[in-house]
Design a protein around this motif. Structure first.
Motif, PDB file in Angstrom:
ATOM      1  N   GLY A 232       0.992  -1.094   0.006  1.00 31.95           N
ATOM      2  CA  GLY A 232      -0.191   0.166  -0.138  1.00 31.95           C
ATOM      3  C   GLY A 232       0.886   1.302  -0.085  1.00 31.95           C
ATOM      4  N   PHE A 233       2.224   1.104   0.286  1.00 38.13           N
ATOM      5  CA  PHE A 233       2.810   2.380   0.428  1.00 38.13           C
ATOM      6  C   PHE A 233       2.903   3.371  -1.146  1.00 38.13           C
ATOM      7  CE2 PHE A 233       6.563  -0.420  -0.547  1.00 38.13           C
ATOM      8  CZ  PHE A 233       7.013  -0.089  -1.754  1.00 38.13           C
ATOM      9  N   LEU A 234       2.590   2.512  -2.214  1.00 32.11           N
ATOM     10  CA  LEU A 234       2.748   3.473  -3.364  1.00 32.11           C
ATOM     11  C   LEU A 234       1.589   4.381  -3.579  1.00 32.11           C
ATOM     12  CD1 LEU A 234       3.509   0.820  -6.094  1.00 32.11           C
ATOM     13  CD2 LEU A 234       4.689   2.989  -5.673  1.00 32.11           C
ATOM     14  N   LYS A 235       0.522   4.091  -2.534  1.00 32.92           N
ATOM     15  CA  LYS A 235      -0.761   4.922  -2.819  1.00 32.92           C
ATOM     16  C   LYS A 235      -0.663   6.298  -3.108  1.00 32.92           C
ATOM     17  CE  LYS A 235      -5.653   4.517  -2.701  1.00 32.92           C
ATOM     18  NZ  LYS A 235      -5.713   6.037  -2.946  1.00 32.92           N
ATOM     19  N   PRO A 236      -0.215   6.980  -1.853  1.00 32.69           N
ATOM     20  CA  PRO A 236       0.200   8.682  -2.094  1.00 32.69           C
ATOM     21  C   PRO A 236       0.728   9.074  -3.117  1.00 32.69           C
ATOM     22  CG  PRO A 236       0.494   7.791   0.215  1.00 32.69           C
ATOM     23  CD  PRO A 236       0.410   6.477  -0.781  1.00 32.69           C
ATOM     24  N   ALA A 237       1.795   8.490  -3.593  1.00 31.39           N
ATOM     25  CA  ALA A 237       2.709   8.764  -4.805  1.00 31.39           C
ATOM     26  C   ALA A 237       1.636   8.663  -6.061  1.00 31.39           C
ATOM     27  CB  ALA A 237       3.747   7.867  -5.182  1.00 31.39           C
ATOM     28  N   VAL A 238       1.045   7.627  -6.281  1.00 32.09           N
ATOM     29  CA  VAL A 238       0.083   7.557  -7.390  1.00 32.09           C
ATOM     30  C   VAL A 238      -1.095   8.408  -7.430  1.00 32.09           C
ATOM     31  CG1 VAL A 238      -1.640   5.874  -8.514  1.00 32.09           C
ATOM     32  CG2 VAL A 238       0.523   4.967  -7.518  1.00 32.09           C
ATOM     33  N   ASP A 239      -1.685   8.870  -6.129  1.00 29.31           N
ATOM     34  CA  ASP A 239      -2.627   9.859  -6.062  1.00 29.31           C
ATOM     35  C   ASP A 239      -2.011  11.167  -6.597  1.00 29.31           C
ATOM     36  OD1 ASP A 239      -4.387   8.014  -5.125  1.00 29.31           O
ATOM     37  OD2 ASP A 239      -4.263   8.833  -3.123  1.00 29.31           O
ATOM     38  N   ALA A 240      -0.791  11.399  -6.317  1.00 28.47           N
ATOM     39  CA  ALA A 240      -0.173  12.708  -6.520  1.00 28.47           C
ATOM     40  C   ALA A 240       0.012  12.827  -7.975  1.00 28.47           C
ATOM     41  CB  ALA A 240       1.143  12.741  -5.939  1.00 28.47           C
ATOM     42  N   ILE A 241       0.229  11.852  -8.917  1.00 28.70           N
ATOM     43  CA  ILE A 241       0.607  12.017 -10.325  1.00 28.70           C
ATOM     44  C   ILE A 241      -0.736  12.074 -10.920  1.00 28.70           C
ATOM     45  CG2 ILE A 241       0.813   9.545 -10.725  1.00 28.70           C
ATOM     46  CD1 ILE A 241       2.862  12.170 -12.242  1.00 28.70           C
ATOM     47  N   HIS A 242      -1.822  11.358 -10.438  1.00 25.70           N
ATOM     48  CA  HIS A 242      -3.321  11.449 -10.993  1.00 25.70           C
ATOM     49  C   HIS A 242      -3.628  13.011 -10.795  1.00 25.70           C
ATOM     50  CE1 HIS A 242      -3.786   6.877 -11.433  1.00 25.70           C
ATOM     51  NE2 HIS A 242      -3.269   7.533 -12.378  1.00 25.70           N
TER      52      HIS A 242
END
Ligand SMILES: Cc1ncc(COP(=O)(O)O)c(C=O)c1O
Length: 436
Positions: A232-242
């Motif tokens: 789950g640690f990728l989630k904030p980064a993926v939200d940021a690029i989106h």
């Protein structure tokens, strides 16, 4: 790629005459860019299952090769390739049942939104195509990757593959962020920091007038040092690029096809929704094939305007090989095997309780062991790491090393690895550590 485990000229004199002669011929005709693994290079002539055999008939336990993911020369794949080779090999501009059948079987292993596939021959080509599509769709050029990422060798992709070393220039539109480090940060810090770093990279791109096109990560951060968890640690980064209007590309060339045990695809462990997923390496168990699986919206406009054709990508033999791979993963329960044997192997590695083993981490049969000189300070020990890799090679067990400080043992065996194979590896590592 900057090489951690490589033969060097200093070791030349220690080799026998036949080895020296072959290396000399090889250097003369292949030039200076290639590298060989190990202080004493291996001359392999045959592979079967988890074993490789050298010219003297010596058997090596392969705990490193993630291409022959079903085991070397798996009979079902060999049969599929040879049968189709004898019947027809053309390309994707003719109707062919095999390629459609394969694409349907492949996309069925992904979440519903990722329902279309495009085929290439290498992972580099897949990432190259992903960049072109991302730039077209977003109208941006900016790319964010991790500090020691490797995504491939084309001009466009080398520009965001920092692990190629300082002589290979990053693109002016590329920003890198530190890979999440589960050994040095708590799960909360790691997740927060990675998201924050990606946001800072986006801000920096914008400050330089560059619109972000994509964030790309290897979902197990192989060349950065293997960071699998916490999930789950990728989630904030993926939200940021989106939020910034860019796309998220999950590079599954290494973790994909069941290797992480917990999921067929590494991004699924993180509960994120990629726009494109690039795949390759084990896709044909040695037959060169790769591709992209993507959301139809991403390609809807690019497709008709830019067209796509790749002479060998998605040919009928590739489709037959790829289908045999997916069938075998299912029939032999290889994802589950990766999960169970991976846990057993990590338990065994931890049970060595050696002070040089600072951390054992990974998921399924993708495992990193961080070798340290001082466990309290978590100080890297690259020299010992090299001795371990070569010591295991002398005991006929093959692994390699990676990471920014060249101190992480990289263990990535074929998915058919058994508990017995895992125990062989752990015993040999214990032996090397004792004899150092
Ligand atoms: C994460 C990752 N992406 C892409 C690639 C490039 O794949 P290929 O060597 O098939 O071009 C690699 C190869 O090592 C890789 O490890």
């Amino acid at each position: 790629m900057s090489m951690v485990n490589a033969f060097s000229r200093e070791d030349f004199e220690r080799l026998n005459e036949a080895e020296r002669a072959l290396i000399a011929r090889r250097e003369k005709v292949l030039g200076p860019a290639y590298r060989l693994f190990y202080e004493k290079p291996l001359h392999l002539v045959r592979g079967e299952g988890v074993f490789l055999y050298d010219t003297a008939g010596e058997r090596y336990l392969d705990a490193y090769n993630n291409v022959a993911s079903l085991g070397h020369c798996h009979p079902r794949v060999v049969e599929a390739i040879t049968t189709q080779t004898a019947v027809l090999n053309t390309h994707t501009r003719y109707l062919h049942e095999g390629i459609v059948d394969y694409a349907e079987t492949l996309t069925a292993t992904f979440p519903d939104a990722l329902s279309q596939a495009m085929f290439t021959c290498t992972g580099s080509e897949a990432n190259d195509l992903a960049v072109r599509i991302a730039r077209y769709v977003t109208g941006g050029a900016g790319i964010i990757a991790t500090d020691l990422a490797y995504h491939g060798l084309t001009s466009a992709v080398a520009e965001f593959s920092p692990s190629l070393g300082e002589s290979v220039t990053l693109g002016p539109h590329v920003r890198t962020v530190a890979a999440p480090d589960s050994y040095r940060h708590s799960p909360e810090e790691m997740m927060e920091k990675f998201g924050r770093d990606v946001r800072a990279a986006i801000a920096d791109l914008k400050r330089h007038g560059i619109k972000p096109a994509m964030l790309i990560t290897d979902t197990i951060f192989s060349s950065d040092g293997i960071f699998a968890g916490p999930k789950g640690f990728l989630k904030p980064a993926v939200d940021a690029i989106h939020e910034a209007g860019g796309l998220f590309v999950a590079d599954e060339v290494q973790p994909g096809f069941g290797r992480t045990g917990e999921a067929m695809w590494g991004f699924e462990r993180h509960g994120v929704a990629p726009d494109m997923v690039t795949i390759g390496k084990p896709m044909g168990n040695g037959y060169p094939m790769a591709g992209i699986v993507l959301r139809p919206e991403v390609i809807a406009d690019f497709g008709p305007r830019a067209r796509y054709f790749n002479t060998f990508g998605g040919n009928p033999i590739a489709a037959a090989a790829g289908k045999a791979v997916l069938d075998t993963i299912r029939i032999e329960g290889l994802q589950q095997n990766a999960l169970e044997v991976g846990r057993h192997l990590m338990d065994g590695l931890r049970s060595l309780s050696h002070p040089a083993i600072g951390d054992v981490r990974g998921s399924g049969l993708f495992i990193g062991v961080e070798i340290v000189a001082d466990p309290a300070a978590k100080r890297a020990d690259a020299a010992l790491t090299t001795r371990i890799v070569n010591g295991l090679r002398e005991r006929r067990i093959l692994i390699s090393a990676s990471g920014p400080n060249a101190n992480i043992l990289k263990i990535r065996p074929p998915l058919v690895f058994s508990r017995e194979n895992a125990d062989m590896l752990v015993d040999a590592l214990g032996d090397v550590l004792k004899s150092r």
